[in-house]
Design an enzyme around this catalytic site. Structure first.
Site, PDB file in Angstrom:
ATOM      1  N   SER A   1       0.805  -1.221   0.000  1.00 41.89           N
ATOM      2  CA  SER A   1       0.000   0.000   0.000  1.00 41.89           C
ATOM      3  C   SER A   1       0.837   1.271   0.000  1.00 41.89           C
ATOM      4  CB  SER A   1      -0.940   0.004   1.210  1.00 41.89           C
ATOM      5  OG  SER A   1      -1.816  -1.099   1.172  1.00 41.89           O
TER       6      SER A   1
ATOM      7  N   HIS B   1       0.394   4.435   4.178  1.00 39.57           N
ATOM      8  CA  HIS B   1      -0.297   5.166   3.122  1.00 39.57           C
ATOM      9  C   HIS B   1       0.184   6.617   3.047  1.00 39.57           C
ATOM     10  CE1 HIS B   1      -3.979   2.221   3.188  1.00 39.57           C
ATOM     11  NE2 HIS B   1      -2.808   1.604   3.146  1.00 39.57           N
TER      12      HIS B   1
END
Length: 295
Positions: A200, A246
């Site tokens: 991610s 993220h």
């Protein structure tokens, strides 16, 4: 000269459409073959822009195709397969996914973890114990099928256009350093005993670089912004998501992406790779600081 050369019906009506994307109007022609090209197909040359076919074939230059070869918007070379690195990254993630399900004990050696188990238990393992490789291996490790499916779909959708725009080396640097930035921020802010895994951070780096590229090409930014906002909502609303990865990947992607597409031609390589080196140095510094805290 083929396809939509000068004097085509589109010229007669005063509207030009890209010869590769007929639904896109443009006012720019390839300086070699004079076919209309949209911003996605424009490749910077010493004079004007050229289309991908003329660049690959080296037509009209009078010398070898590799001599003074035009570059992508970021200065990368034109590749016959513009998604080769993306395919390799997809394959690497898939291979690790299969491996951790075939050999379940492998998962514990690949995930990102600061230090485990908590003191005074011995022996201990984790990044704080010198296993820095976990910052990298965790980027290619997935356990749940939905997790790898979502990340690989995003990689395919975002990675292909970015690889074509940046070139293979610059694109790979963006992916890896964004992923490392996500790992480093997770290592810094998450509990030292919390395990983290997934691509991610690198994917959010691609999101950030894509937003910069879309802005640079003057495309409509609303779709990419909407998709990014949706992903950030999921990031902070779902449990068991490493939001640190993220955010770290996103910030690194924006910084590196901006350097890639906005660096002036005369200092392009210096600025691009210098920015990558600075972000990588920040990753190392963060890891050292966190290691000192946990040691």
């Amino acid at each position: 000269m083929d396809d939509q050369a000068a004097g085509s019906p589109q010229d007669a009506h005063g509207v030009l459409a890209c010869y590769r994307h007929p639904d896109r109007e443009t006012g720019i022609r390839c300086t070699r073959c004079e076919r209309p090209i949209c911003p996605e197909c424009m490749i910077s040359a010493s004079v004007g822009f050229q289309c991908p076919e003329c660049v690959r074939g080296g037509s009209g230059t009078g010398h070898a195709p590799t001599a003074s070869m035009p570059r992508t918007i970021a200065g990368g070379t034109i590749a016959a397969d513009p998604r080769l690195v993306t395919k390799i990254l997809l394959g690497a993630n898939a291979a690790v996914f299969v491996a951790v399900h075939v050999w379940s004990s492998l998962l514990g050696h690949l995930v990102l973890i600061g230090v485990w188990p908590p003191t005074p238990a011995l022996p201990v393992e984790g990044v704080a114990e010198g296993e820095w490789y976990r910052l990298v291996t965790s980027m290619f490790t997935h356990e749940a099928i939905w997790h790898i499916a979502f990340n690989m779909l995003s990689l395919w959708w975002l990675g292909g256009p970015l690889e074509q725009a940046l070139g293979r080396v610059r694109y790979l640097a963006l992916y890896l350093i964004s992923g490392l930035a996500g790992s480093a921020l997770t290592y810094l802010l998450a509990s030292g005993s919390t395990a983290s895994l997934g691509a991610s951070g690198a994917i959010f780096g691609l999101f950030g670089a894509t937003a910069v590229l879309v802005r640079r090409l003057n495309y409509d930014m609303r779709p990419i912004i909407a998709l990014l906002v949706i992903n950030l909502i999921f990031t902070f609303s779902w449990s068991n998501i490493a939001w640190q990865a993220h955010i770290g990947g996103l910030v690194a992607g924006v910084v590196i992406g901006y350097a890639m597409v906005h660096a002036p031609r005369e200092r392009r390589a210096l600025i691009q790779y210098g920015t990558c080196a600075l972000v990588l140095a920040a990753v190392v510094l963060v890891a050292l600081v966190r290691t000192a805290q946990l040691a």
